[in-house]
Scaffold this motif. Structure first.
Motif, short mmCIF file in Angstrom:
data_model
loop_
_atom_site.label_atom_id
_atom_site.label_comp_id
_atom_site.label_asym_id
_atom_site.label_seq_id
_atom_site.Cartn_x
_atom_site.Cartn_y
_atom_site.Cartn_z
N SER A 1 -4.34 -14.50 -4.47
CA SER A 1 -3.16 -14.18 -4.42
C SER A 1 -2.81 -12.95 -5.46
CB SER A 1 -2.10 -15.41 -5.10
OG SER A 1 -0.92 -14.85 -5.17
N ARG A 2 -3.66 -12.64 -6.38
CA ARG A 2 -3.20 -11.52 -7.28
C ARG A 2 -3.90 -10.23 -6.42
NH1 ARG A 2 -2.50 -12.21 -12.53
NH2 ARG A 2 -2.27 -14.44 -13.74
N VAL A 3 -5.02 -10.33 -5.92
CA VAL A 3 -5.53 -9.15 -4.99
C VAL A 3 -4.57 -8.92 -3.99
CG1 VAL A 3 -7.12 -8.62 -3.45
CG2 VAL A 3 -8.07 -9.75 -5.52
N GLN A 4 -4.00 -9.94 -3.32
CA GLN A 4 -2.90 -9.59 -2.36
C GLN A 4 -1.69 -8.85 -2.56
OE1 GLN A 4 -1.53 -13.14 -0.14
NE2 GLN A 4 -0.36 -11.82 1.38
N GLN A 5 -1.33 -9.23 -4.00
CA GLN A 5 0.14 -8.80 -4.66
C GLN A 5 -0.34 -7.40 -4.81
OE1 GLN A 5 1.01 -11.33 -7.92
NE2 GLN A 5 2.01 -12.86 -6.51
N GLN A 6 -1.55 -7.13 -5.53
CA GLN A 6 -2.09 -5.73 -5.92
C GLN A 6 -2.12 -4.78 -4.55
OE1 GLN A 6 -5.58 -6.19 -8.00
NE2 GLN A 6 -4.57 -7.06 -10.14
N THR A 7 -2.67 -5.33 -3.58
CA THR A 7 -2.92 -4.40 -2.35
C THR A 7 -1.55 -4.10 -1.82
OG1 THR A 7 -4.80 -5.67 -1.97
CG2 THR A 7 -3.84 -4.51 0.04
N GLU A 8 -0.55 -5.18 -1.74
CA GLU A 8 0.72 -4.79 -1.29
C GLU A 8 1.41 -3.66 -2.33
OE1 GLU A 8 2.57 -8.58 -0.96
OE2 GLU A 8 1.62 -9.39 0.58
N ALA A 9 1.22 -3.81 -3.51
CA ALA A 9 1.83 -2.92 -4.24
C ALA A 9 1.51 -1.35 -4.16
CB ALA A 9 1.85 -3.24 -5.80
N ARG A 10 0.06 -1.50 -4.05
CA ARG A 10 -0.53 -0.06 -3.81
C ARG A 10 -0.12 0.34 -2.55
NH1 ARG A 10 -4.43 1.53 -7.24
NH2 ARG A 10 -5.04 0.00 -8.88
N ALA A 11 -0.15 -0.45 -1.40
CA ALA A 11 0.17 0.10 -0.10
C ALA A 11 1.98 0.54 -0.20
CB ALA A 11 0.25 -1.07 1.01
N ASP A 12 2.81 -0.11 -0.99
CA ASP A 12 4.10 0.35 -1.07
C ASP A 12 4.12 1.65 -1.96
OD1 ASP A 12 4.85 -1.93 0.04
OD2 ASP A 12 5.47 -2.94 -1.73
N ASP A 13 3.32 1.76 -2.75
CA ASP A 13 3.16 3.13 -3.45
C ASP A 13 2.74 4.19 -2.52
OD1 ASP A 13 3.74 2.03 -5.91
OD2 ASP A 13 1.81 1.89 -6.82
N VAL A 14 1.67 4.09 -1.64
CA VAL A 14 1.21 5.29 -0.65
C VAL A 14 2.26 5.40 0.26
CG1 VAL A 14 -0.60 5.62 0.85
CG2 VAL A 14 -1.06 4.73 -1.12
N LEU A 15 2.93 4.46 0.83
CA LEU A 15 4.18 4.58 1.70
C LEU A 15 5.24 5.52 1.11
CD1 LEU A 15 5.25 4.27 4.57
CD2 LEU A 15 6.04 1.98 3.74
N THR A 16 5.67 5.05 -0.03
CA THR A 16 6.71 5.75 -0.71
C THR A 16 6.46 7.29 -0.94
OG1 THR A 16 7.41 3.74 -1.81
CG2 THR A 16 8.10 5.83 -2.92
N LEU A 17 4.92 7.50 -1.27
CA LEU A 17 4.77 8.92 -1.45
C LEU A 17 4.55 9.59 -0.16
CD1 LEU A 17 3.46 11.24 -3.23
CD2 LEU A 17 1.18 10.22 -2.98
N GLN A 18 4.09 8.97 0.92
CA GLN A 18 4.09 9.43 2.08
C GLN A 18 5.47 9.86 2.70
OE1 GLN A 18 1.90 6.66 4.34
NE2 GLN A 18 -0.23 7.68 4.16
N ILE A 19 6.37 8.94 2.54
CA ILE A 19 7.76 9.40 2.82
C ILE A 19 8.41 10.60 2.08
CG2 ILE A 19 9.93 8.34 2.70
CD1 ILE A 19 9.00 5.61 3.34
N GLY A 20 8.05 10.54 0.80
CA GLY A 20 8.59 11.79 -0.25
C GLY A 20 8.13 12.96 0.54
N LEU A 21 6.99 13.03 0.93
CA LEU A 21 6.16 14.31 1.04
C LEU A 21 6.72 14.60 2.51
CD1 LEU A 21 2.28 13.66 -0.06
CD2 LEU A 21 4.17 15.27 -0.95
N ALA A 22 6.67 13.64 3.54
CA ALA A 22 7.53 13.90 4.72
C ALA A 22 8.93 14.45 4.60
CB ALA A 22 7.71 12.55 5.60
N GLN A 23 9.62 13.84 3.59
CA GLN A 23 11.02 14.37 3.51
C GLN A 23 11.15 15.94 2.80
OE1 GLN A 23 14.10 12.78 4.04
NE2 GLN A 23 14.73 15.00 3.82
N TRP A 24 9.93 16.13 1.92
CA TRP A 24 9.80 17.59 1.32
C TRP A 24 9.58 18.33 2.65
CZ3 TRP A 24 9.67 20.46 -3.01
CH2 TRP A 24 8.90 21.45 -3.10
N ALA A 25 8.72 18.18 3.43
CA ALA A 25 8.45 19.24 4.46
C ALA A 25 9.57 19.27 5.42
CB ALA A 25 7.18 18.55 5.29
#
Length: 226
Positions: free
Chosen positions: A36-60
């Motif tokens: 369960s902890r690994v799943q939560q960490q994976t989901e949190a990291r996936a959210d971090d990556v997605l948020t960064l990708q959205i920010g860079l896409a908006q910048w461009a």
């Protein structure tokens, strides 16, 4: 016939069985909790990556939509905030938007932020929005805070312009005249937008993607007649 003697479990055998089952239960619980902890960490990291990708896409997207206005700069980096004037994507008849990007410490955490003005239709409205973008980066009021969006945690950032086949500091790469009270900087006739912009982000160690991240943007109409 001899009577059969039926022998049950002794107390010690029962206790041993209970201990064994308890150990198996504890081991199973730890395994499930670990998954369960690994799943939560994976989901949190996936959210971090997605948020960064959205920010860079908006910048461009903001840079792709930068507009040219007569005799004034529609893209400016003063070492604190990058301001730009961009067209709206809703309708060609909409006004010009002023967008600001900056880093500010919020609750002890450096954060990359984006701000956008209402649509502007007159030179006066545009100048006011341009000045507000600079004010927002330093000491935002309630109105400015309502129009900002937190993108990602950020330790530091740098911006470079690509002009005359070299990456340079934007504050020294363009020929400028003196600005007036935070208004858009006048440009000499023929001064074009940079051919490219390099964004260098320093992301915190606790993020899914951390360390130094470099993203280059190239002007869409580069190589075509202005």
């Amino acid at each position: 016939m001899q009577a059969r003697h039926q022998r049950g479990f002794t107390l010690i055998e029962v206790l041993v069985a209970l201990v064994a089952m308890a150990l198996l239960a504890v081991m199973s619980w730890r395994a499930i909790d670990g998954m369960s902890r690994v799943q939560q960490q994976t989901e949190a990291r996936a959210d971090d990556v997605l948020t960064l990708q959205i920010g860079l896409a908006q910048w461009a997207a903001d840079l792709d939509a930068v507009v040219d206005l007569p005799n004034i700069s529609t893209l400016d980096w003063n070492g604190r905030v990058l301001r730009l004037a961009r067209r709206s994507t809703a309708s060609v008849t909409d006004g010009v938007l002023v967008v600001g990007w900056t880093r500010r410490v919020i609750n002890g955490q450096g954060t990359w932020l984006r701000w956008q003005s209402p649509q502007t239709f007159t030179r006066g409205d545009f100048n006011e929005a341009w000045l507000k973008a600079d004010t927002w980066s330093q000491n935002p009021g309630v109105d400015e805070l309502a129009r900002e969006v937190a993108v990602v945690p950020l330790d530091d950032w740098q911006v470079f312009y690509y002009r005359e086949n070299a990456w340079t500091n934007p504050q020294s790469s363009a020929v400028r005249t003196a600005p007036v009270a935070g208004q858009p900087i006048p440009l000499p006739a023929g001064q074009a937008l940079p051919d490219g912009i390099r964004l260098v982000l320093t992301l915190p160690a606790n993020q899914a993607i951390n360390g130094t991240l470099t993203r280059d943007w190239v002007r869409p109409n580069l190589g075509r007649p202005q």
